[in-house]
Scaffold this motif. Sequence first.
Motif, mmCIF file in Angstrom:
data_model
loop_
_atom_site.group_PDB
_atom_site.id
_atom_site.type_symbol
_atom_site.label_atom_id
_atom_site.label_comp_id
_atom_site.label_asym_id
_atom_site.label_seq_id
_atom_site.Cartn_x
_atom_site.Cartn_y
_atom_site.Cartn_z
ATOM 1 N N MET A 1 0.933 -1.191 0.048
ATOM 2 C CA MET A 1 0.100 0.068 0.001
ATOM 3 C C MET A 1 0.945 1.212 -0.020
ATOM 4 S SD MET A 1 -3.172 0.897 2.526
ATOM 5 C CE MET A 1 -4.395 2.154 2.175
ATOM 6 N N ARG A 2 0.482 2.045 -0.817
ATOM 7 C CA ARG A 2 1.344 3.507 -0.907
ATOM 8 C C ARG A 2 1.180 4.370 0.500
ATOM 9 N NH1 ARG A 2 -0.497 8.325 -3.215
ATOM 10 N NH2 ARG A 2 -2.334 7.488 -3.785
ATOM 11 N N LEU A 3 2.486 4.841 0.539
ATOM 12 C CA LEU A 3 2.694 5.378 2.102
ATOM 13 C C LEU A 3 3.186 6.925 1.741
ATOM 14 C CD1 LEU A 3 2.982 5.238 5.161
ATOM 15 C CD2 LEU A 3 5.356 4.391 4.972
ATOM 16 N N GLU A 4 2.364 7.857 2.212
ATOM 17 C CA GLU A 4 2.913 9.245 2.210
ATOM 18 C C GLU A 4 2.541 9.899 3.454
ATOM 19 O OE1 GLU A 4 0.182 10.906 -1.002
ATOM 20 O OE2 GLU A 4 1.007 9.560 -2.431
ATOM 21 N N PRO A 5 3.470 10.943 3.538
ATOM 22 C CA PRO A 5 3.167 11.834 4.696
ATOM 23 C C PRO A 5 2.253 12.781 4.314
ATOM 24 C CG PRO A 5 5.086 12.475 3.371
ATOM 25 C CD PRO A 5 4.628 11.381 2.713
ATOM 26 N N PRO A 6 1.738 13.277 5.396
ATOM 27 C CA PRO A 6 0.638 14.441 5.236
ATOM 28 C C PRO A 6 1.198 15.877 4.704
ATOM 29 C CG PRO A 6 1.014 14.411 7.498
ATOM 30 C CD PRO A 6 1.725 13.311 6.910
ATOM 31 N N ALA A 7 0.163 16.644 3.935
ATOM 32 C CA ALA A 7 0.686 17.562 3.227
ATOM 33 C C ALA A 7 1.709 18.665 3.867
ATOM 34 C CB ALA A 7 -0.486 18.605 2.563
ATOM 35 N N SER A 8 1.421 18.754 5.402
ATOM 36 C CA SER A 8 2.405 19.564 6.120
ATOM 37 C C SER A 8 2.268 18.822 7.555
ATOM 38 C CB SER A 8 2.131 20.978 6.214
ATOM 39 O OG SER A 8 0.862 21.063 6.847
ATOM 40 N N GLY A 9 3.002 19.378 8.533
ATOM 41 C CA GLY A 9 2.999 18.939 10.040
ATOM 42 C C GLY A 9 1.593 19.603 10.611
ATOM 43 N N ASP A 10 0.913 20.432 9.867
ATOM 44 C CA ASP A 10 -0.165 21.226 10.548
ATOM 45 C C ASP A 10 -1.250 20.133 10.857
ATOM 46 O OD1 ASP A 10 -3.031 22.311 10.681
ATOM 47 O OD2 ASP A 10 -1.849 24.190 9.837
ATOM 48 N N PRO A 11 -1.787 20.128 12.187
ATOM 49 C CA PRO A 11 -2.766 19.197 12.357
ATOM 50 C C PRO A 11 -3.794 18.861 11.757
ATOM 51 C CG PRO A 11 -1.896 20.150 14.387
ATOM 52 C CD PRO A 11 -1.460 20.870 13.304
#
Length: 386
Positions: A1-11
């Motif tokens: 499954m593809r793994l990506e970080p969120p767009a930023s560290g903003d909650p």
Amino acid sequence: MRLEPPASGDPRDVVRALRAAVLGAGPAVALGGADLPGDAPAGTAVVVTTSGSTGVPKSVAISRNALIASAYATAARIGEGSWLLAVPATYVAGVQVMVRALLADREPAVLAGPFRPEPFAAAALGMASHDNGERVPTFTSLVPAQLQRLLDAADADPAVAQAVRSFEGILIGGQALAPAIRERALAVGARVIRTYGSSETSGGCVYDGVPLDGVGMRIVDGEVRLSGPTLADGYLGDPGRTASVFPVDDDGRRWYRTGDGGEIVDGVLRVTGRLDNVIVSGGVNVSLDRVEAAVRGIPGLESAVVVPIPDETWGQGSAVVVPGIAVSREADLLAAIRPVVAAAVGAPARPARVVAIGEMPALDSGKPDRALLRRRLDAGGDLARA
């Protein structure tokens, strides 16, 4: 499954990514780690990477089903409502706050920026809402240091005291809650629920010593082990560690080895401390968690941290690091602490030093940074000015 970080560290970006991963078909969310593989096992919702208080990094793969099972079990135990995110969004406690809110079809309230009592109070009191004339219960999750800061502020600020009382439940996890802090919280009117768990169990899965529905617990060779639908799949890219930490018993049931010592009495779990947080002083094994619990029972020392230090005579000893005190008080505090620890744990457990520090270093999770304290003490650092 593809793994990506969120767009930023903003909650808020983390909330959006989790909504896609847990409620939709979005990619798995990578939190807190760098240089992770681009893929995760099928069904993974989030990979939480944290170095923890010991400084050893780990990337825990948690499935969508485990997160949902944990959130629903929490709702069954304490009820549903609105949630305030006041812990880091990149840690499992923050993840679960967001998942519980999303599964209840509510947007979590978010406390932005560094934790401070006044913004917390404003956010908490601003959550008041009603459904069909009934007040919607509110919940939040904190670490003990945050709760203590709120209680300190509540002594002089009625709004903070009102905010603390406004929650139907305040989950407290991450480390043991000192009895004195719990008593202060109860005196203010807070409804505190002590939780026990970790990233490997999708967050807290034992509340006030009692496991959530579906969670099993047992003691094997003095170690607490947990099982059930909330268990993580394991450690990303580390099958050997996964097999060691998540053994399967003869009945085919998978367990998580917590590394904590404990006992179960009448179905209630009592955790005694990390099995690896033990020193050998004069040939006697000493649990530093038990020493720390005894020290924190002394009024004014609820935030103290006990760390190991070398001892020329006994091989190993311990130091009590106390924030916000003058160096001139170290000797008097040591004289007061040693008999208390001797009575509670035994004479070999008596600390050798008290060390003043201006402010306790903390991880993003709010836990004391014990690894940093040890390094500074080993290097002969002046903690009073650190």
